[in-house]
Design a protein around this motif. Structure first.
Motif: not given
Length: 404
Positions: A29-52
């Protein structure tokens, strides 16, 4: 399906968690930055945040997701995530590093409080709670001194204060967060990286810095080179870090990245230690030199999976982190690298404006190079740095770009 919650402040290319966990029955279950989120986009459980780093919705979302998916473990490899991950484990009663341990590896004052008077020498230090403390500390210990944030990494915000003018300049514009002041240590800096599994150090190796951790201030590169086991300092540094790990509340499973000086009179003096893998290209260098993926092995330990760690081999390899210059990036080398280059990582794009280096682990260009001996690797690092400097192109930013 079992789940592990991952604070993923790294690009997918460096930490492909789904590939590492393939076939284990564990889903990240991934929590990541808005910048890195596209790399994890193929995974089903990804949540991205600005100002991480400072966005407290990261913690709120992590708590909700951990409960929703019944996560069995929490993994975090970035300095910014060490404490938030520990707090979450403690709140949910999950195994791994809890808050007191995380603070001992993150807060430089708490860290030195644990180690002062122990087996490894520690500089004189004090929490910098006011300008009065700085003046009193200098009166007691003299110049130079070092002022640095208690919980940053990569020498961010660190200042060497050599005289009264330096002190006045710092006090006029101090670091906004909590800082500490300590005596300056003259010497050569080394780092020791390794892995603890089930309370035992299963891998450890010392490295020497090429240039130093403040080189980015001058737009210069910093490199890392493994010490040969035949080096006279090798065993001493390993022993010193072992003593530090014994005195700190070290978690049962963790990577570690320690920094120490060896002074001109041959004393080992402690600088700091983190409960994570080293920044910049260090993990990649360790992989090429020893055939070990420290992050993957650490993740497996946190998830209770059997280690894939075999008997480490060794081929001399080093890395260099090259910071950006000031201006607009016009060209990065796209080919023709020296034959010794084994891995390349670029973090910027053409047309992007930069304002020089920010911290030692944040690079524009990162390289892993190898050679037949440590001396050959050191020469190759210099050659790669010179080749890069000849190939990269910058232009000054115009007024419109500066206004953005």
């Amino acid at each position: 399906m079992r789940h592990v919650l991952v604070f993923a402040k790294t690009p997918y290319s460096k930490t492909p968690y789904d590939q590492w966990l393939a076939g284990t029955g564990i889903e990240p279950v991934i929590l990541t930055t808005t910048e890195f989120a596209p790399g994890y986009a193929h995974l089903p459980l990804v949540h991205a945040f600005d100002d991480y780093d400072t966005n407290q919705l990261v913690e709120k979302t992590a708590l909700r997701l951990a409960r929703e998916h019944g996560v069995e473990a929490v993994f975090a490899r970035a300095e910014a995530d060490v404490v938030r991950a520990a707090q979450l484990r403690q709140l949910l009663g999950l195994p791994g590093q809890h808050t007191a341990s995380a603070l001992a590896f993150r807060d430089k004052v708490v860290m030195k409080d644990h180690l002062a008077g122990g087996a490894v020498e520690v500089p004189e230090y004090r929490l910098l709670d006011s300008a009065y403390t700085a003046v009193e500390f200098v009166a007691e210990h003299g110049y130079p001194v070092v002022i640095k944030p208690v919980s940053e990494s990569g020498s961010l915000g660190a200042r060497v204060i050599r005289d009264e003018d330096d002190l006045d300049a710092y006090l006029a514009r101090p670091w906004r967060g909590t800082s500490q002041i300590e005596t300056f240590v003259e010497g050569r800096m080394y780092h020791v990286d390794g892995l603890v599994v089930d309370g035992e150090v299963v891998f450890v190796h010392p490295f020497q810095y090429v240039n130093d951790c403040l080189s980015f201030r001058d737009d210069d590169w910093v490199g890392c080179l493994p010490l040969s086991p035949r080096d006279a300092s090798y065993g001493r540094l390993v022993k010193a870090v072992g003593a530090v790990l014994e005195e700190l509340p070290t978690p049962p499973h963790t990577a570690f990245h320690a920094e120490l000086w060896i002074t001109p009179d041959d004393r080992i003096v402690f600088c700091e230690i983190a409960s994570r893998t080293g920044g910049g290209m260090i993990s990649a260098m360790v992989g090429h030199a020893f055939g070990i993926d420290l992050d993957k092995e650490w993740l497996y330990a946190e998830c209770g999976l059997p280690s894939t760690l075999g008997e480490p081999g060794y081929r001399p390899a080093g890395c260099l982190n090259i910071p950006p210059s000031t201006g607009v990036l016009e060209h990065l080398p796209t080919g023709g690298a020296p034959d010794c280059v084994r891995e390349v990582s670029y973090t910027g794009r053409i047309g992007q404006q930069f304002h020089g280096g920010v911290k030692s682990g944040l690079y524009l260009a990162g390289y892993v190079v190898d050679g037949d001996t440590e001396d050959e690797v050191a020469a190759n690092m210099q050659a790669v740095a010179a080749w890069y400097a000849a190939e990269v192109r910058w232009r000054p930013a115009d007024r419109e770009e500066n206004a953005r």
